[in-house]
Structures are given as structure tokens and as C-alpha cells.
Write a protein that holds these residues in place. Structure first.
Motif, mmCIF file in Angstrom:
data_model
loop_
_atom_site.group_PDB
_atom_site.id
_atom_site.type_symbol
_atom_site.label_atom_id
_atom_site.label_comp_id
_atom_site.label_asym_id
_atom_site.label_seq_id
_atom_site.Cartn_x
_atom_site.Cartn_y
_atom_site.Cartn_z
ATOM 1 N N GLY B 141 41.611 42.525 50.377
ATOM 2 C CA GLY B 141 40.237 41.856 50.593
ATOM 3 C C GLY B 141 39.174 42.783 50.917
ATOM 4 N N LEU B 142 39.299 43.957 50.368
ATOM 5 C CA LEU B 142 37.970 44.912 49.989
ATOM 6 C C LEU B 142 36.868 44.515 49.096
ATOM 7 N N GLU B 143 35.691 44.559 49.160
ATOM 8 C CA GLU B 143 34.664 44.302 48.309
ATOM 9 C C GLU B 143 34.625 45.517 47.497
ATOM 10 N N CYS B 144 35.191 45.773 46.202
ATOM 11 C CA CYS B 144 34.999 46.893 45.350
ATOM 12 C C CYS B 144 35.230 46.429 43.911
ATOM 13 N N GLU B 145 34.688 47.049 43.055
ATOM 14 C CA GLU B 145 34.554 46.575 41.684
ATOM 15 C C GLU B 145 34.621 47.707 40.757
ATOM 16 N N MET B 146 35.160 47.548 39.747
ATOM 17 C CA MET B 146 35.353 48.560 38.454
ATOM 18 C C MET B 146 33.812 48.239 37.778
ATOM 19 N N ILE B 147 33.152 49.213 37.439
ATOM 20 C CA ILE B 147 31.760 49.154 36.643
ATOM 21 C C ILE B 147 31.861 49.853 35.095
ATOM 22 N N ASP B 148 31.230 49.669 34.283
ATOM 23 C CA ASP B 148 31.251 50.292 32.935
ATOM 24 C C ASP B 148 30.157 51.293 32.940
ATOM 25 N N ARG B 149 30.177 52.125 31.783
ATOM 26 C CA ARG B 149 29.067 53.157 31.806
ATOM 27 C C ARG B 149 27.789 52.884 31.933
ATOM 28 N N ALA B 150 27.330 51.652 31.328
ATOM 29 C CA ALA B 150 26.053 51.202 31.484
ATOM 30 C C ALA B 150 25.429 50.864 33.005
ATOM 31 N N ARG B 151 26.499 50.359 33.675
ATOM 32 C CA ARG B 151 26.292 50.111 35.196
ATOM 33 C C ARG B 151 26.029 51.312 36.008
ATOM 34 N N LYS B 153 24.839 54.191 34.618
ATOM 35 C CA LYS B 153 23.571 54.847 34.252
ATOM 36 C C LYS B 153 22.489 54.150 35.066
ATOM 37 N N GLN B 154 22.751 52.687 35.164
ATOM 38 C CA GLN B 154 21.691 52.035 35.940
ATOM 39 C C GLN B 154 21.513 52.323 37.599
ATOM 40 N N LEU B 155 22.747 52.693 38.075
ATOM 41 C CA LEU B 155 22.758 52.820 39.555
ATOM 42 C C LEU B 155 22.453 54.432 39.796
ATOM 43 N N VAL B 156 22.774 55.117 38.598
ATOM 44 C CA VAL B 156 22.545 56.663 38.879
ATOM 45 C C VAL B 156 21.744 57.058 37.482
ATOM 46 N N PRO B 157 20.368 57.042 37.456
ATOM 47 C CA PRO B 157 19.810 57.403 36.121
ATOM 48 C C PRO B 157 19.858 58.798 35.828
ATOM 49 N N ILE B 158 20.039 59.845 36.939
ATOM 50 C CA ILE B 158 20.240 61.086 36.328
ATOM 51 C C ILE B 158 21.541 61.493 36.161
ATOM 52 N N SER B 164 29.187 63.322 24.572
ATOM 53 C CA SER B 164 29.606 64.671 23.741
ATOM 54 C C SER B 164 30.006 65.634 25.342
ATOM 55 N N ALA B 165 29.832 64.867 26.706
ATOM 56 C CA ALA B 165 30.393 65.788 27.756
ATOM 57 C C ALA B 165 31.926 65.792 27.570
ATOM 58 N N ARG B 166 31.903 67.047 28.566
ATOM 59 C CA ARG B 166 33.268 67.619 28.306
ATOM 60 C C ARG B 166 34.054 66.512 29.043
ATOM 61 N N PHE B 167 33.793 65.683 29.997
ATOM 62 C CA PHE B 167 34.204 64.600 30.481
ATOM 63 C C PHE B 167 33.605 63.570 30.525
ATOM 64 N N PRO B 168 33.340 62.751 29.540
ATOM 65 C CA PRO B 168 32.422 61.758 29.424
ATOM 66 C C PRO B 168 32.909 60.508 30.481
ATOM 67 N N ILE B 169 31.769 59.997 31.185
ATOM 68 C CA ILE B 169 31.914 58.838 31.929
ATOM 69 C C ILE B 169 32.552 57.604 31.154
ATOM 70 N N LEU B 170 33.537 57.261 31.709
ATOM 71 C CA LEU B 170 34.404 56.118 31.115
ATOM 72 C C LEU B 170 34.113 54.757 32.098
ATOM 73 N N GLY B 171 33.513 55.167 33.129
ATOM 74 C CA GLY B 171 33.253 53.885 34.101
ATOM 75 C C GLY B 171 33.355 54.438 35.661
ATOM 76 N N ALA B 172 33.473 53.410 36.503
ATOM 77 C CA ALA B 172 33.397 54.227 37.845
ATOM 78 C C ALA B 172 34.032 52.884 38.774
ATOM 79 N N TYR B 173 34.624 53.376 39.879
ATOM 80 C CA TYR B 173 34.999 52.441 40.796
ATOM 81 C C TYR B 173 33.998 52.491 41.982
ATOM 82 N N TYR B 174 33.440 51.222 42.132
ATOM 83 C CA TYR B 174 31.979 51.240 43.036
ATOM 84 C C TYR B 174 32.511 50.197 44.026
#
Lengths: 114, 415
Positions: B141-151, B153-158, B164-174
């Protein structure tokens, strides 16, 4: 930053050149008597740890040198190394006599007559 | 004194001369109904809930240094509850829910800021691991979601979202309700609340021995004399092994140093908490504008409250790779706290083999987020001399039974 000396090959390096192996002198009870090991003995072997604030006896590996494991005696407050000795050996008598708390109990019978 | 806009205005007109002390500094009484050793967040919360929920007001909290001066004042203030195992979800979710109302309850601003928290997925393995956690959390019942790379980037513009990053962002658990709070505020709020209910908080008082009469604990020896009590609760984090040794008990704990640092203050550049577990670093921005940065623990047993430079370098490397914009920032302060690591990276909330002696420890690198929940269930455990249902899975007996709450895979380095 720790500066460590490998007693096997003699190389001196910083901690990144070595690998920490945790508490020294742990013996696996099941090696000698596998049928009669209680849950608590197995727990002690796997999880219970001497965690002294002071002189600690521990294992290190000479990762980027000779690759051998060895023992070291280090103070967990000052981070000074008090000595090194072989992986199959007990500490020199002088080091055993410096031990306090549960390490002093551990070395007590090994110091008898020394 | 109740804090309000009116008391602030009144004191302002009076040049702030008449603010009362937020808690007393009493001398210890000869005997208490219960003693809590350690006035960090967990110890103060334990005392607070013992007084509030169980009517135990003749109790003392004994502290070697000053309250909130250990790991409570040294962590990176992250709050989240998205753990994998049911037992963990239960206690961290309880803590999270209690945090939401603490400022009102205390009449003291703990600056709880549920600003959102991202755990980056930077390998396929990590992505699948967090997907599994996401499913477990949704069932709970926890409100959590998997988000993709575009999202992301939207949440964290920096963030560096390059392929080509050594460990590219594949998504995130939000977890949108994750965030931060002011760590000192939490300790001070609990201290003030407990003090108002009559709890004695005794600082600069070091426990030198735990007194036993056979199997029963009967008090503690301290630098301010003997204090008697039939109940002693040990809440001393990195020093748990040394305190428990005074009672003749060994613990499944090793103490290591976990470091953190803050940058010079800058304008707002990030308004969520980002944890990058694969590369070992996490970052948020405080209200003062400092970037609050943490990473992995030093590997070796350590009581020095100062760690090695190599661990800081490793953390900085990871975060510069993840956030290239911070590469020229100066770091203002760096410090270390001594954390208590258990074999399964889950805490111990337990009765012990000594009657009347209780222990709450093993929070390792993740104690701050759990303070209210930990205090709530531990207070109940101590008051009723049996484990609270939420504390029950965290008993010391799990190490004999092999019934671990394995979070080291679920949460990796970051807690």
C-alpha cells in the motif's frame, strides 16, 4: 587514511591497496564436529563479533601486492597499527598482553606460561 | 512555553531576552522506573513515547556527550519507507507517517519536507531489483512508482542523462512522499516534548557499568554516580557493543565510520533527494542552499568519528559523474559518524538474556528515517516487557533461527 605494511612481501601502501577481512581468529565450529553444532554456536560463528573500542585483531589482504592474507593488530580509536603477523599465527606475546576486554579473555589460555 | 507567532512577537519586542530553556538539565535521581542510555533521536523518541503512550514519566535519558550529538546530528536527513521486506516496510512506514505530524505534535518545527526521493537505476540488475521492490511496496500500500529516464530528467534537470555515461540512467524508483527533515530539530523536539512530560535528560553523564543482580538488571554506574532502575534500555548505535559488554553480552554488530559532507551554499538547483546506489552517492539540497552529500561507509571497524579520504573521493567521483554541474563546488564541511552494522543490515529491537535489559541498535547507515517508528515500538517493548508486533521480527533471536530480514540486497549502500 590508513598506511598498511604487508608482512609477507613488505610493501607499504594505503588502505585502498588492501582489502579488509574483518575479525581475526574465528574458527568454524562445524569443521571439527559438524553433527553437534547448536544454533547458537553457528550464530556466534557467523554473526557475533568482537567490536572493541581499542585494540582489535583483524585480517587484511595485500590486494595490489602479493595477494596474501595476513593478520594485523590495530587500535580502532587512533587507527594506529600495533603490529602485523602471519595468517596462520597467533599475535606475538607482547601484542596479546596489550589486548583488553573480550580479546584479553580470548588470549588468556594462549598466554599461559608465557 | 508554547511557541507561536504571538510568543515570537512578544519576545521580539523584548529583545529575545526571556526565551525559556527548551528542556531542564537536572541532576540524576537515585532511582528511576526506567533508564534509556543514549540521547540521540532513537533514545529520546523512546523516552518520549514511554511517557506519552505508557504513562512512564519517572524515567531518565542518560547521555555521554550532548543530546543529538552523535549520529542524529551527523546523518544526511533522508526519510523514505520504500524497503523490500514486509517487516521493514511496516516499521519505516510507521516512522514516515509519524514524521508527517511531528511538528504539530511537538509545537516545534522539525522542517519535515516530503519533497520526493529518487533511487536511480543505473544497471539492468538494479532496474529489476527496484521493480521487485516496487511490486512489494504496492502490495503493502505504499505510493511509489517506477519512472523512466525522461521523467527523471524532468524532475532533476541537472542530472547527466547521457547514453555515454559510465552508468547511464535507465530509470528510477520514485517515492513522492520521501524527503528530508531537520535532524537537530527532531532530537530537540523529542527532548522538549519528553522534558515537558517530566522525563529527566541527563547530559555529560557517561555510563561506565551496567549493574546486574543475577539475571536481573538493577541499574547503571555513571560518571555522576549510581542510578538504580529495574529497566535499562540501550540505544547507543555505534557504541552498542561496548555498552552491552558491560552487561556481559556480545552483539552481532560491527562499528564502522560513515562520512558525509556539505558544499558551499548555492542557489536552488535540485528540489528532490537523489540516491545513486550503483556508484555510491546521494545528494539533496538543504534550505540554506548547501548540497548535502553522503556515500558508502569506510570498510574497516572504526570508533574514531573520522574516516578515510578515499571514501570521500569515491563519493565525490560518483556524484560529479551523475551531476556534472557540481564539479567546481567547494566542500565546506566533512564529518563521520560511527554506525552499527548487523549481518543482514536490519536493526535489532529486542529483549535480551538479562531481564530488564533491552536493546535498540543495528540501524547502521539508515537510522534517521526510522526514529519515530523505532521509538514508538521500542517504548512499547520496554513498557510491556514483550516485543511490540512490529518490533517482533527484529529480535536478537533471529540470528539463531536464521530468520533474517535481508535488506542489504534491496537497498545496497544507501539507506
Amino acid at each position: 587514511m590508513l598506511e598498511i605494511k604487508c608482512p609477507v612481501c613488505g610493501v607499504v601502501g594505503e588502505e585502498g591497496d588492501f582489502h579488509y577481512g574483518g575479525e581475526a581468529h574465528i574458527t568454524r565450529p562445524a569443521s571439527s564436529d559438524p553433527e553437534n553444532i547448536s544454533d547458537n554456536e553457528q550464530r556466534d560463528y557467523l554473526f557475533m563479533r568482537r567490536n572493541p573500542k581499542g585494540l582489535h585483531f583483524e585480517r587484511w589482504r595485500c590486494d595490489r601486492g602479493c595477494g596474501k592474507w595476513f593478520h594485523a593488530a590495530r587500535d580502532t580509536v587512533t587507527n594506529d597499527f600495533h603490529g602485523y603477523y602471519g595468517i596462520t599465527e597467533l599475535p606475538p606475546v607482547a601484542l596479546m598482553k596489550q589486548a583488553t576486554g573480550s580479546w584479553a579473555q580470548f588470549f588468556k589460555d594462549k598466554l599461559d606460561g608465557k | 512555553m508554547k511557541y507561536s507567532i504571538f510568543s515570537l512577537a512578544r519576545q521580539a519586542l523584548n529583545y529575545h531576552k526571556d526565551w525559556e530553556k527548551a528542556w531542564r538539565s537536572p541532576d540524576p535521581k537515585p532511582e528511576y522506573d526506567a533508564i534509556v542510555i543514549g540521547a540521540g533521536g532513537h533514545g529520546l523518541a523512546t523516552a518520549y513515547y514511554m511517557a506519552k503512550e505508557h504513562g512512564m514519566t519517572n524515567i531518565a535519558v542518560i547521555e555521554k556527550g550532548w543530546l543529538g550529538g552523535g549520529n542524529t546530528g551527523r546523518n544526511t536527513t533522508i526519510i523514505r519507507s520504500n524497503y523490500l521486506q514486509d517487516a521493514s516496510i511496516a516499521i519505516y512506514d510507521l516512522a514516515h507517517k509519524l514524521y508527517a505530524d511531528l511538528s504539530q505534535e511537538f509545537n516545534y518545527n522539525i522542517m519535515f519536507s516530503p519533497r520526493g526521493l529518487l533511487m536511480l537505476c543505473q544497471t539492468q540488475h538494479e532496474l529489476r531489483g527496484f521493480q521487485r521492490t516496487a511490486h512489494a511496496n504496492r502490495i503493502a500500500g505504499l505510493e511509489c512508482e517506477m519512472i523512466d529516464r525522461a521523467r527523471v530528467k524532468q524532475l532533476v534537470p541537472i542530472i547527466n542523462d547521457s547514453d555515454s555515461a559510465r552508468f547511464p540512467i535507465l530509470g528510477a524508483y520514485y517515492q513522492a512522499s520521501g524527503g528530508t527533515a531537520r535532524h537537530d530539530g527532531v532530537a530537540w523536539g523529542y527532548a522538549r516534548g519528553a522534558d515537558q512530560m517530566g522525563v529527566d535528560i541527563i547530559q555529560n553523564c557517561e555510563v561506565t557499568d551496567i549493574l546486574r543482580d543475577g539475571d536481573q538488571v538493577v541499574g547503571v554506574e555513571t560518571s555522576k554516580g549510581t542510578i538504580k532502575s529495574k529497566k535499562v534500555a540501550v540505544v547507543t548505535a555505534g557504541h552498542t557493543s561496548t555498552i552491552m559488554e558491560m552487561a556481559g553480552l556480545r552483539m552481532p554488530i560491527e562499528s564502522v565510520c560513515l562520512q558525509a559532507m556539505v558544499s558551499e551554499p548555492i542557489k536552488p538547483i535540485i528540489n528532490v533527494v537523489v540516491m545513486a546506489n550503483t556508484v555510491h552517492g546521494y545528494m539533496s539540497q538543504s534550505d540554506k542552499g548547501e548540497l548535502v552529500i553522503g556515500g558508502g561507509a569506510d570498510p574497516y571497524n572504526n570508533y574514531a568519528q573520522r574516516g578515510s579520504f578515499s571514501a570521500l573521493e569515491h563519493t565525490a567521483t560518483a556524484l560529479v559523474e551523475t551531476f556534472p554541474i557540481i564539479s567546481r563546488l567547494k566542500m565546506m564541511r566533512q564529518w563521520g559518524g560511527i554506525v552499527d552494522m548487523t549481518g543482514d543490515r536490519s536493526p535489532i529491537i529486542s529483549l535480551t538474556d538479562v531481564k530488564g535489559l533491552y536493546v535498540n541498535a543495528g540501524w547502521g547507515t539508515g537510522g534517521f528515517k526510522s526514529i519515530p517508528g523505532s521509538g514508538f515500538v521500542f517504548a512499547d517493548t520496554v513498557a510491556n516487557d514483550r516485543p511490540h508486533p512490529i518490533a517482533q521480527p527484529f529480535g536478537l533471536d533471529r540470528f539463531s533461527r536464521g530468520e533474517f530480514i535481508d535488506e542489504s540486497v534491496a537497498s545496497g549502500v544507501a539507506h
